[in-house]
Write a protein that holds these residues in place. Structure first.
Motif, PDB file in Angstrom:
ATOM      1  N   THR A  58       0.850  -1.185   0.000  1.00  0.00           N
ATOM      2  CA  THR A  58       0.000   0.000   0.000  1.00  0.00           C
ATOM      3  C   THR A  58       0.885   1.234   0.000  1.00  0.00           C
ATOM      4  OG1 THR A  58      -1.661  -1.244   1.215  1.00  0.00           O
ATOM      5  CG2 THR A  58      -1.973   1.120   1.107  1.00  0.00           C
ATOM      6  N   TYR A  59       0.646   2.104  -0.953  1.00  0.00           N
ATOM      7  CA  TYR A  59       1.439   3.330  -1.108  1.00  0.00           C
ATOM      8  C   TYR A  59       0.535   4.539  -1.007  1.00  0.00           C
ATOM      9  CZ  TYR A  59       5.190   0.380  -2.782  1.00  0.00           C
ATOM     10  OH  TYR A  59       6.166  -0.577  -2.880  1.00  0.00           O
ATOM     11  N   THR A  60       1.074   5.607  -0.442  1.00  0.00           N
ATOM     12  CA  THR A  60       0.307   6.846  -0.307  1.00  0.00           C
ATOM     13  C   THR A  60      -0.177   7.314  -1.675  1.00  0.00           C
ATOM     14  OG1 THR A  60       2.528   7.474   0.427  1.00  0.00           O
ATOM     15  CG2 THR A  60       0.687   8.380   1.657  1.00  0.00           C
ATOM     16  N   LYS A  61       0.714   7.327  -2.640  1.00  0.00           N
ATOM     17  CA  LYS A  61       0.373   7.892  -3.945  1.00  0.00           C
ATOM     18  C   LYS A  61      -0.534   6.974  -4.766  1.00  0.00           C
ATOM     19  CE  LYS A  61       2.634   9.612  -8.123  1.00  0.00           C
ATOM     20  NZ  LYS A  61       3.913   9.715  -8.805  1.00  0.00           N
ATOM     21  N   HIS A  62      -0.259   5.691  -4.768  1.00  0.00           N
ATOM     22  CA  HIS A  62      -0.983   4.789  -5.674  1.00  0.00           C
ATOM     23  C   HIS A  62      -2.012   3.892  -4.996  1.00  0.00           C
ATOM     24  CE1 HIS A  62       1.673   5.928  -8.947  1.00  0.00           C
ATOM     25  NE2 HIS A  62       2.710   5.666  -8.187  1.00  0.00           N
ATOM     26  N   GLY A  63      -2.116   3.971  -3.644  1.00  0.00           N
ATOM     27  CA  GLY A  63      -3.038   3.069  -2.953  1.00  0.00           C
ATOM     28  C   GLY A  63      -2.484   1.654  -2.944  1.00  0.00           C
ATOM     29  N   GLU A  64      -3.377   0.663  -2.907  1.00  0.00           N
ATOM     30  CA  GLU A  64      -2.929  -0.726  -2.845  1.00  0.00           C
ATOM     31  C   GLU A  64      -2.490  -1.184  -4.224  1.00  0.00           C
ATOM     32  OE1 GLU A  64      -4.760  -3.851  -0.040  1.00  0.00           O
ATOM     33  OE2 GLU A  64      -5.556  -4.279  -2.024  1.00  0.00           O
ATOM     34  N   GLN A  65      -1.277  -1.690  -4.322  1.00  0.00           N
ATOM     35  CA  GLN A  65      -0.720  -2.086  -5.606  1.00  0.00           C
ATOM     36  C   GLN A  65       0.006  -3.415  -5.488  1.00  0.00           C
ATOM     37  OE1 GLN A  65      -1.417  -0.694  -8.330  1.00  0.00           O
ATOM     38  NE2 GLN A  65      -2.084   1.340  -7.731  1.00  0.00           N
ATOM     39  N   ILE A  66       0.361  -3.946  -6.643  1.00  0.00           N
ATOM     40  CA  ILE A  66       1.186  -5.146  -6.701  1.00  0.00           C
ATOM     41  C   ILE A  66       2.637  -4.669  -6.684  1.00  0.00           C
ATOM     42  CG2 ILE A  66       1.816  -7.165  -8.066  1.00  0.00           C
ATOM     43  CD1 ILE A  66      -1.015  -6.876  -9.413  1.00  0.00           C
ATOM     44  N   GLY A  67       3.372  -5.090  -5.668  1.00  0.00           N
ATOM     45  CA  GLY A  67       4.767  -4.680  -5.540  1.00  0.00           C
ATOM     46  C   GLY A  67       5.710  -5.798  -5.965  1.00  0.00           C
ATOM     47  N   ILE A  68       6.910  -5.400  -6.382  1.00  0.00           N
ATOM     48  CA  ILE A  68       7.956  -6.366  -6.736  1.00  0.00           C
ATOM     49  C   ILE A  68       9.168  -6.067  -5.854  1.00  0.00           C
ATOM     50  CG2 ILE A  68       9.338  -7.366  -8.607  1.00  0.00           C
ATOM     51  CD1 ILE A  68       7.385  -6.089 -10.609  1.00  0.00           C
ATOM     52  N   PRO A  69       9.226  -6.692  -4.664  1.00  0.00           N
ATOM     53  CA  PRO A  69      10.365  -6.435  -3.785  1.00  0.00           C
ATOM     54  C   PRO A  69      11.580  -7.243  -4.250  1.00  0.00           C
ATOM     55  CG  PRO A  69       8.905  -8.019  -2.767  1.00  0.00           C
ATOM     56  CD  PRO A  69       8.283  -7.647  -4.097  1.00  0.00           C
ATOM     57  N   ASN A  70      12.673  -7.068  -3.584  1.00  0.00           N
ATOM     58  CA  ASN A  70      13.884  -7.868  -3.839  1.00  0.00           C
ATOM     59  C   ASN A  70      14.415  -7.748  -5.258  1.00  0.00           C
ATOM     60  OD1 ASN A  70      13.426  -8.816  -1.220  1.00  0.00           O
ATOM     61  ND2 ASN A  70      12.132 -10.453  -1.982  1.00  0.00           N
ATOM     62  N   VAL A  71      14.305  -6.563  -5.856  1.00  0.00           N
ATOM     63  CA  VAL A  71      14.963  -6.330  -7.133  1.00  0.00           C
ATOM     64  C   VAL A  71      16.333  -5.774  -6.780  1.00  0.00           C
ATOM     65  CG1 VAL A  71      14.952  -5.042  -9.307  1.00  0.00           C
ATOM     66  CG2 VAL A  71      12.786  -5.838  -8.316  1.00  0.00           C
ATOM     67  N   LEU A  72      17.376  -6.430  -7.255  1.00  0.00           N
ATOM     68  CA  LEU A  72      18.739  -6.051  -6.915  1.00  0.00           C
ATOM     69  C   LEU A  72      19.006  -4.569  -7.164  1.00  0.00           C
ATOM     70  CD1 LEU A  72      21.325  -7.541  -5.954  1.00  0.00           C
ATOM     71  CD2 LEU A  72      22.046  -7.509  -8.333  1.00  0.00           C
TER      72      LEU A  72
END
Length: 134
Positions: A58-72
């Motif tokens: 969940t992001y302030t600007k975009h609301g709930e989104q699909i995130g891609i963590p662990n990108v080098l």
């Protein structure tokens, strides 16, 4: 063990942007636009190819989104709506309904809705969702 579901993103690299298509179990879900490949430079390049686990963020600007963590070497990479990679993206992936040029497309909100419906549905069934970028 949780069920694992894998989306596939096939890319075509261009000077002005990177275009792709996301499919699941052989079925096309939507097209994508990203920035051109610039050696994984933060905020200026698409992310490297590889296999990534998707998470709900969940992001302030975009609301709930699909995130891609662990990108080098990168942070806060998301899948969110945009129709022009050069103007609207800082390394994220934007789903689009149709491609109109390198890094440009149409009806991003509609394509994002379709992708979210699929991914959230898989999460709701208790699955883990990955994306393989090639």
């Amino acid at each position: 063990m949780k069920n694992q579901h894998t989306l596939h993103l096939r890319r075509i690299y261009g000077e002005r942007g990177t275009n792709g298509t996301i499919s699941y179990q052989g079925e096309e879900i939507c097209h994508t636009i990203e920035l051109p490949w610039r050696n994984n430079m933060q905020r200026m390049s698409c992310i490297p190819t590889g296999r990534y686990k998707l998470v709900k963020r969940t992001y302030t600007k975009h609301g709930e989104q699909i995130g891609i963590p662990n990108v080098l070497g990168r942070e806060a990479i998301l899948i969110h709506a945009a129709n022009d990679a050069q103007r609207e993206l800082l390394g994220c992936i934007a789903p689009v309904t149709s491609l109109t040029g390198e890094g440009t497309g149409t009806e991003s909100g509609k394509a994002l809705g379709q992708l979210k419906a699929l991914v959230y549905g898989l999460w709701d069934m208790g699955g883990e969702v990955f994306i393989v970028i090639k």
